[in-house]
Design a protein around this motif. Structure first.
Motif: not given
Lengths: 334, 334
Positions: A239, A266, A268-270, B234, B239, B257-259, B261-263, B265-269
């Motif tokens: 991301c 999956l 998804m990582e920013g 972080r 999920c 999403l996904p904004g 996550v970028v800002v 720096r999240l990890r969604m898994e």
């Protein structure tokens, strides 16, 4: 002597336009003790500039009345600090202006690279974003399939070329047939899909016969939703940005989230490029090696003149650039 | 001798109802060489059952006319395989039925745990899902804040209690004041927020003064969107499920999403419990230790009778269960 600068006069609702900016003149600033007076040479134009207007991100929000912030390459024209000397070439967070005063400890002296533009493109924010995001977050292996959106843009173009250098299949997504041809023919991607055409899902599926292992997402929105539907189990979504969502007040989320993340396991990582600053030297070395080997072609899109910065950003948000967009405010230091 | 089973007669559009099922009778099946005849004792009722009707997931889609699939604890009543004997207690993927024939190599003999219900709740799919998802994907550290949705449900309740055992602050999200009281008072969460009340964002922000480090998401949708707004940099989003999206034909994606996550720096898994099967023994040992120490309270919600399985699932999708829901089809083996 006066100094031109460009102000964000109102925070946009909906799409950004030229009427949100104003070119003003102010007295030339003078550096206090510990500061330097910088002359702006090249300003980086990035989709993130628009996201800064939407609220606090990894930096404070840009507010009405602020001079528009930017990353830039500058020349030190007057120094009141022992850290820097007149004539030094530096990277700095400044504003859209001919001249800016900054604390000397907040600017970074640059290595002697020619042309200077490469320090904003392949060896700068664009190339480093592509390198760190792909290598550290996406972690592709030879033989895997990488999809990257905004493939004709600055970051996307480098992502795909790095992917090819690593031995991956690389498929771009871009807007319009002309851009897709550029991505395929000039940048050497295996394929490029026009997201504006109908049947994007089917076209992308055909271009990715083994599915998608890494998706480097610069756009968010419906393109993200479509690619998620083609990801392989254990795929990684890098991301990096969400340009489709920045220039609007009615963002839309991918409707298959988070279900598809669960089902396909999956990740998804920013990230933002500064997160990996400690590895910038590695990025520089690898990018230089690929450029020397002819595996990365440097694409730059230079707009001339400070007064054209608003239109350069508006155009970038509408996808008109090829490669790294920047604004030349003044000549290179001699 | 006949055998009752429940068929999914039509694939639901929108919400699942009793009219989508039919109880039928068929001749008692007989095991061929290598097979066993199983008597169903306890069937696991899971939100995922509904998602299986929506299309292929990590398993093939359930189609109209299929007997409804389920995980269950069964007794071997006739064996045509040297692997298993009459009287063995096994876990198997079967269907909603009194009796089912399965290949012997597809069923798993269970350890001698009493009561048997614990092999579906704390030591079964619920407890292992909570343990693996939280430990391997969420990776919380003492002092961090965990938020978990569907906190009064089977997985959510164990996630929170494991989080407390690890020294984390744990905040649940559940539907209605009565459930929230159960989560706080019976399960020992630090707090629990009612997602049906207005001002959920503010209430959750007040309950998480240091922000959210790990969000264990069982629901997706607007609750996910809200929690994402409170994540720390972080942060990790586990999920696990998207129950808010299963029982509808108009799913909605989180608009941030996904904004975000970028800002941040999240990890969604995403994960499913079978991904971590190699670590099931570790999960069992840890869960047993916490149960013995009184740090995990086992909550179970047993519905009596095969014929009540449809309503048990429909009710679960509407959030009526407390703890692990299962259907008792027959008595424990003697």
């Amino acid at each position: 002597m006066t100094n031109r600068q460009i102000i964000l006069t109102t925070v946009p609702e909906g799409a950004l336009g030229p009427h949100h900016f104003e070119l003003t003149e102010a007295p030339m600033p003078a550096p206090a003790q510990g500061e330097v007076l910088l002359r702006t040479v090249l300003m980086s134009i990035d989709a993130a500039n628009r996201s800064w207007m939407k609220g606090a991100t990894y930096r404070a929000a840009v507010q009405a009345g602020d001079a528009m912030p930017t990353y830039a390459i500058c020349e030190v024209v007057e120094s009141a600090s022992p850290r820097l000397s007149k004539g030094d070439v530096v990277a700095a967070e400044v504003v859209w202006a001919d001249h800016v005063v900054r604390p000397a400890h907040k600017v970074q002296k640059l290595p002697p690279v020619q042309p200077l533009t490469h320090l904003l493109s392949v060896y700068g924010i664009a190339g480093k974003t592509a390198f760190h995001g792909l290598m550290q977050v996406g972690q592709p292996l030879a033989g895997e399939t990488i999809v990257v959106s905004a493939a004709a843009g600055s970051v996307g173009g480098y992502v795909g070329q790095i992917g090819k250098a690593l031995g991956c299949r690389v498929v771009g997504i871009a807007g319009g047939a002309e851009k897709c041809a550029f991505v395929r023919d000039e940048l050497g991607f295996d394929d490029c899909i026009d997201y504006r055409s109908t049947g994007m899902f089917k076209a992308l599926r055909a271009a990715c016969p083994d599915g998608v292992d890494v998706y480097f997402d610069n756009v968010g929105g419906t393109v993200l939703e479509t690619v998620l539907g083609l990801m392989n189990e254990r795929g990684r979504v890098v991301c990096c940005g969400a340009i489709s969502q920045y220039d609007t007040d009615t963002p839309t989320g991918p409707r298959n989230l988070p279900g598809v993340v669960v089902v396909k396991r999956l990740r998804m990582e920013g990230f933002i490029v500064m997160d990996f600053a400690r590895d910038d030297a590695k990025a520089m070395r690898a990018l230089q090696a690929w450029v020397r080997a002819g595996q990365i072609k440097v694409t730059e899109d230079v707009v001339e003149g400070l007064e054209n910065a608003p239109q350069a950003l508006i155009g970038l948000l509408n996808g008109e650039n090829r490669g790294k967009r920047m604004v030349r405010v003044g000549p290179d230091p001699t």
